[in-house]
Write an enzyme that holds these catalytic residues in place. Structure first.
Site, PDB file in Angstrom:
ATOM      1  N   HIS A 180      41.513  41.819  45.748  1.00  0.00           N
ATOM      2  CA  HIS A 180      40.666  41.834  44.554  1.00  0.00           C
ATOM      3  C   HIS A 180      41.506  41.540  43.318  1.00  0.00           C
ATOM      4  O   HIS A 180      42.705  41.834  43.280  1.00  0.00           O
ATOM      5  CB  HIS A 180      39.936  43.170  44.396  1.00  0.00           C
ATOM      6  CG  HIS A 180      40.838  44.365  44.425  1.00  0.00           C
ATOM      7  ND1 HIS A 180      41.311  44.915  45.595  1.00  0.00           N
ATOM      8  CD2 HIS A 180      41.358  45.114  43.423  1.00  0.00           C
ATOM      9  CE1 HIS A 180      42.081  45.956  45.312  1.00  0.00           C
ATOM     10  NE2 HIS A 180      42.126  46.084  44.007  1.00  0.00           N
ATOM     11  N   HIS A 197      41.504  42.297  39.200  1.00  0.00           N
ATOM     12  CA  HIS A 197      40.962  43.087  38.089  1.00  0.00           C
ATOM     13  C   HIS A 197      40.890  42.195  36.849  1.00  0.00           C
ATOM     14  O   HIS A 197      41.843  41.468  36.552  1.00  0.00           O
ATOM     15  CB  HIS A 197      41.897  44.242  37.723  1.00  0.00           C
ATOM     16  CG  HIS A 197      42.159  45.231  38.811  1.00  0.00           C
ATOM     17  ND1 HIS A 197      41.614  46.487  38.807  1.00  0.00           N
ATOM     18  CD2 HIS A 197      42.936  45.167  39.928  1.00  0.00           C
ATOM     19  CE1 HIS A 197      42.045  47.169  39.866  1.00  0.00           C
ATOM     20  NE2 HIS A 197      42.853  46.380  40.567  1.00  0.00           N
TER      21      HIS A 197
END
Ligand code: 5GP
Length: 145
Positions: free
Chosen positions: A105, A107
């Site tokens: 992922h 951010h």
């Protein structure tokens, strides 16, 4: 030591399967973006590939290509939605690198001069606030050219 394997029961895999809820801001065939529940600043958004990988190093290059395109798209919307002066992007790999959820992922955190980031995994945000922030980002995405 052998590399750690992808765990299909990690939290983001469960979000992808719809087993746990999220405040969704963007989705396409290859990626999903949603609000971080413990934001380091208002508008803290996560973008993930749908293809399973623990981090950057084991990801399929095609999934990475789709991911970075979505990151740019969502980052533009986050910046507009929060009238940010800048953005901070993080991507952590393995516990030693600060990673706590083992599905790749990125951010995206809107930034303003003089406003420090809150602590990583500091505290849960209010659900209604996250819903309102997600709606703001979705509106900015709809307004994108
Ligand atoms: P990492 O340290 O792995 O880069 O960050 C994982 C991020 O996921 C953290 O910022 C944390 O707040 C966020 N997070 C952890 N659990 C959940 C969850 O159940 N839902 C959402 N939306 N975010 C989560």
């Amino acid at each position: 030591m052998a590399d750690a394997q992808y765990d299909p029961d990690n939290i983001f895999a469960k979000i992808l399967r719809g087993e746990i809820p999220c405040h969704r801001v963007y989705e396409d065939a290859d990626t999903l973006a949603f609000m971080d529940v413990m934001p380091q600043g208002d508008g803290h958004t996560l973008v993930i590939p749908k293809a399973p990988s623990r981090g950057l190093l084991d990801a399929d290059p095609a999934a990475l290509s789709a991911l970075i395109v979505s990151v740019q798209k969502v980052a533009r919307a986050v910046k507009a939605a929060f009238q940010a002066e800048g953005l901070t992007l993080f991507q952590f790999n393995e516990p030693a690198g600060g990673q706590t959820v083992f599905h790749l992922h990125v951010h995206i955190i809107p930034r303003r001069e003089g406003v420090p980031l809150k602590r990583h995994e500091g505290g849960m945000a209010d659900n209604a606030v996250l819903a309102e922030h997600a709606a703001r980002i979705r509106a900015a995405l709809e307004a994108e050219p």
